[in-house]
Design a protein around this motif. Structure first.
Motif, PDB file in Angstrom:
ATOM      1  N   ASN A 121       8.351   5.602  -7.367  1.00 17.77           N
ATOM      2  CA  ASN A 121       7.434   6.269  -8.289  1.00 17.77           C
ATOM      3  C   ASN A 121       7.759   5.882  -9.729  1.00 17.77           C
ATOM      4  OD1 ASN A 121       5.856   7.625  -6.413  1.00 17.77           O
ATOM      5  ND2 ASN A 121       7.195   9.404  -6.334  1.00 17.77           N
ATOM      6  N   LEU A 122       6.715   5.606 -10.521  1.00 15.97           N
ATOM      7  CA  LEU A 122       6.921   5.040 -11.848  1.00 15.97           C
ATOM      8  C   LEU A 122       7.623   5.982 -12.809  1.00 15.97           C
ATOM      9  CD1 LEU A 122       3.644   5.062 -13.943  1.00 15.97           C
ATOM     10  CD2 LEU A 122       3.843   6.352 -11.843  1.00 15.97           C
ATOM     11  N   TYR A 123       7.591   7.298 -12.534  1.00 19.31           N
ATOM     12  CA  TYR A 123       8.193   8.261 -13.454  1.00 19.31           C
ATOM     13  C   TYR A 123       9.633   8.590 -13.089  1.00 19.31           C
ATOM     14  CZ  TYR A 123       5.740  10.621  -9.645  1.00 19.31           C
ATOM     15  OH  TYR A 123       5.234  10.949  -8.404  1.00 19.31           O
ATOM     16  N   ASN A 124      10.191   7.945 -12.073  1.00 16.23           N
ATOM     17  CA  ASN A 124      11.542   8.300 -11.613  1.00 16.23           C
ATOM     18  C   ASN A 124      12.607   8.125 -12.691  1.00 16.23           C
ATOM     19  OD1 ASN A 124      10.550   9.016  -9.153  1.00 16.23           O
ATOM     20  ND2 ASN A 124      11.408   7.297  -8.013  1.00 16.23           N
TER      21      ASN A 124
ATOM     22  N   GLU B 122      -3.483   0.238 -17.569  1.00 14.58           N
ATOM     23  CA  GLU B 122      -2.109   0.344 -17.094  1.00 14.58           C
ATOM     24  C   GLU B 122      -1.393   1.481 -17.810  1.00 14.58           C
ATOM     25  OE1 GLU B 122      -2.986  -2.991 -18.415  1.00 14.58           O
ATOM     26  OE2 GLU B 122      -3.893  -3.267 -16.428  1.00 14.58           O
ATOM     27  N   LEU B 123      -0.579   2.200 -17.070  1.00 15.19           N
ATOM     28  CA  LEU B 123       0.219   3.290 -17.662  1.00 15.19           C
ATOM     29  C   LEU B 123       1.414   2.717 -18.403  1.00 15.19           C
ATOM     30  CD1 LEU B 123       0.247   5.787 -14.676  1.00 15.19           C
ATOM     31  CD2 LEU B 123      -1.125   5.936 -16.749  1.00 15.19           C
TER      32      LEU B 123
ATOM     33  N   SER C 185       0.837  -1.197   0.000  1.00 13.83           N
ATOM     34  CA  SER C 185       0.000   0.000   0.000  1.00 13.83           C
ATOM     35  C   SER C 185       0.871   1.246   0.000  1.00 13.83           C
ATOM     36  CB  SER C 185      -0.927   0.005   1.220  1.00 13.83           C
ATOM     37  OG  SER C 185      -0.186   0.040   2.421  1.00 13.83           O
ATOM     38  N   GLY C 186       0.263   2.363  -0.423  1.00 14.26           N
ATOM     39  CA  GLY C 186       0.999   3.617  -0.442  1.00 14.26           C
ATOM     40  C   GLY C 186       0.999   4.288  -1.797  1.00 14.26           C
ATOM     41  N   GLY C 187      -0.157   4.281  -2.490  1.00 10.94           N
ATOM     42  CA  GLY C 187      -0.266   5.026  -3.734  1.00 10.94           C
ATOM     43  C   GLY C 187       0.333   4.358  -4.947  1.00 10.94           C
ATOM     44  N   TRP C 188       0.356   3.025  -4.988  1.00  9.90           N
ATOM     45  CA  TRP C 188       0.959   2.317  -6.118  1.00  9.90           C
ATOM     46  C   TRP C 188       0.009   2.290  -7.306  1.00  9.90           C
ATOM     47  CZ3 TRP C 188       5.919   1.823  -5.523  1.00  9.90           C
ATOM     48  CH2 TRP C 188       6.426   1.808  -4.223  1.00  9.90           C
ATOM     49  N   LEU C 189       0.515   2.675  -8.480  1.00 11.16           N
ATOM     50  CA  LEU C 189      -0.310   2.779  -9.671  1.00 11.16           C
ATOM     51  C   LEU C 189      -0.208   1.529 -10.545  1.00 11.16           C
ATOM     52  CD1 LEU C 189       0.452   6.470 -10.735  1.00 11.16           C
ATOM     53  CD2 LEU C 189      -1.405   5.634  -9.277  1.00 11.16           C
TER      54      LEU C 189
ATOM     55  N   VAL D 197       8.608  12.906 -20.069  1.00  9.65           N
ATOM     56  CA  VAL D 197       8.083  12.031 -19.016  1.00  9.65           C
ATOM     57  C   VAL D 197       6.770  11.424 -19.523  1.00  9.65           C
ATOM     58  CG1 VAL D 197       7.569  11.828 -16.560  1.00  9.65           C
ATOM     59  CG2 VAL D 197       9.030  13.694 -17.356  1.00  9.65           C
ATOM     60  N   PRO D 198       6.852  10.342 -20.299  1.00 11.60           N
ATOM     61  CA  PRO D 198       5.644   9.755 -20.887  1.00 11.60           C
ATOM     62  C   PRO D 198       4.623   9.313 -19.849  1.00 11.60           C
ATOM     63  CG  PRO D 198       7.561   8.319 -21.195  1.00 11.60           C
ATOM     64  CD  PRO D 198       8.071   9.632 -20.739  1.00 11.60           C
ATOM     65  N   GLU D 199       5.075   9.051 -18.614  1.00 11.75           N
ATOM     66  CA  GLU D 199       4.156   8.628 -17.561  1.00 11.75           C
ATOM     67  C   GLU D 199       3.169   9.726 -17.159  1.00 11.75           C
ATOM     68  OE1 GLU D 199       7.979   6.304 -17.256  1.00 11.75           O
ATOM     69  OE2 GLU D 199       7.445   8.429 -17.417  1.00 11.75           O
ATOM     70  N   PHE D 200       3.445  10.966 -17.568  1.00 10.51           N
ATOM     71  CA  PHE D 200       2.541  12.071 -17.246  1.00 10.51           C
ATOM     72  C   PHE D 200       1.355  12.146 -18.207  1.00 10.51           C
ATOM     73  CE2 PHE D 200       5.958  15.000 -15.103  1.00 10.51           C
ATOM     74  CZ  PHE D 200       5.998  14.122 -14.037  1.00 10.51           C
TER      75      PHE D 200
END
Length: 272
Positions: A148-151, A271-272, A100-104, A213-216
């Motif tokens: 974070n996925l965009y790191n 899914e992103l 848990s903790g905001g995982w996308l 940043v394609p994740e945005f």
């Protein structure tokens, strides 16, 4: 406060139903968990999603995990060893049942964990005292919490000006002290934090598409990761989430933490 990298085990205040509780019939029989009779969640401080305070773990996700535990007649414990960066590995290696903790939900994560049905949507944002937006980060010192996925995209784009932190306390402390110009985080998390710990002049600006940043490009759906080796548990959690959405529990939880309940209807899984 910053937590030492050790395992803390606490009972979730929202759901402390013991597996042996008299008269409790689980929604799904014969679920296998790391510790029989318990649901172990890997987590970290990430208000308002997860809030660790003394012996209590609450927040939007904390409360929801507690409700799932009640449905399954399980006692919830939480491990915070290693902070944010250890959540997914803890699930992968069988040290925790869910994270848990905001995982996308992302395509890459489908390869390593079971992604639960979406809990809600969660826009990401640029947080700064200078009104910075997602297209104005070049040349600025920018931070993000581990996991974070965009790191990776931010690292490639910003180079040495990008720094990864292990917890929210450190990154917001550096923002307040002007050691970084901005941080990237969940919009809900940032707004929730500033209710209790404001930073003068801080602004939360939702990200817009950015070729660096394609994740945005899209709004992410939050999920609970669980082990690919425990498909039965993953499917049970999925069904419990949908039940709690249908009976209005998720809406009530979001409203409790000042979040627009509309985000609790995230649509079909993506899914992103």
């Amino acid at each position: 406060m910053t937590r030492n990298p050790r395992t803390l085990v606490r009972a979730l205040s929202a759901g402390t139903a013991a597996g042996s509780a008299s008269g409790c019939t689980p929604a799904h029989k014969d679920l296998k968990t790391v510790t029989p009779g318990e649901l172990t969640a890997a987590s970290y401080d990430y208000a308002p999603a997860t809030i660790l305070d003394g012996d209590n773990v609450t927040g939007m996700e904390g409360d929801l995990i507690g409700e799932i535990a009640k449905l399954e007649c399980l006692k919830v414990t939480v491990t915070t060893s290693g902070g944010a960066g250890a959540v997914i590995p803890s699930v992968q290696t069988g040290r925790a049942d869910i994270g848990s903790g905001g995982w996308l939900r992302t395509k890459e994560r489908t390869k390593i964990v079971h992604l639960s049905t979406p809990l809600w949507t969660d826009p990401q944002a640029i947080v700064s005292t200078k009104g910075l937006a997602s297209d104005g980060l070049k040349g600025k010192k920018v931070g993000s919490v581990a996991g974070n996925l965009y790191n990776n995209s931010l690292q490639k784009w910003l180079g040495d000006n990008f720094k990864i932190y292990q917890d929210d306390e450190s990154i917001y402390g550096d923002l307040k002290a002007c050691r970084i110009d901005a941080l990237v985080a969940s919009s809900a998390s940032a707004k929730g934090r500033f209710k209790d710990a404001p930073i003068e002049g801080a602004q939360v600006i939702d990200v817009k598409p950015n070729p660096n940043v394609p994740e945005f490009a899209a709004v992410g759906q939050v999920m609970f990761p669980s082990s690919l080796d425990n498909d039965t548990l993953g499917k049970a959690v999925d069904e419990d989430i949908e039940k709690l959405r249908e009976d209005g529990t998720i809406k009530k939880i979001l409203e409790k933490y000042g979040i627009d309940p509309a985000v609790g209807e995230p649509g079909k899984p993506s899914e992103l």
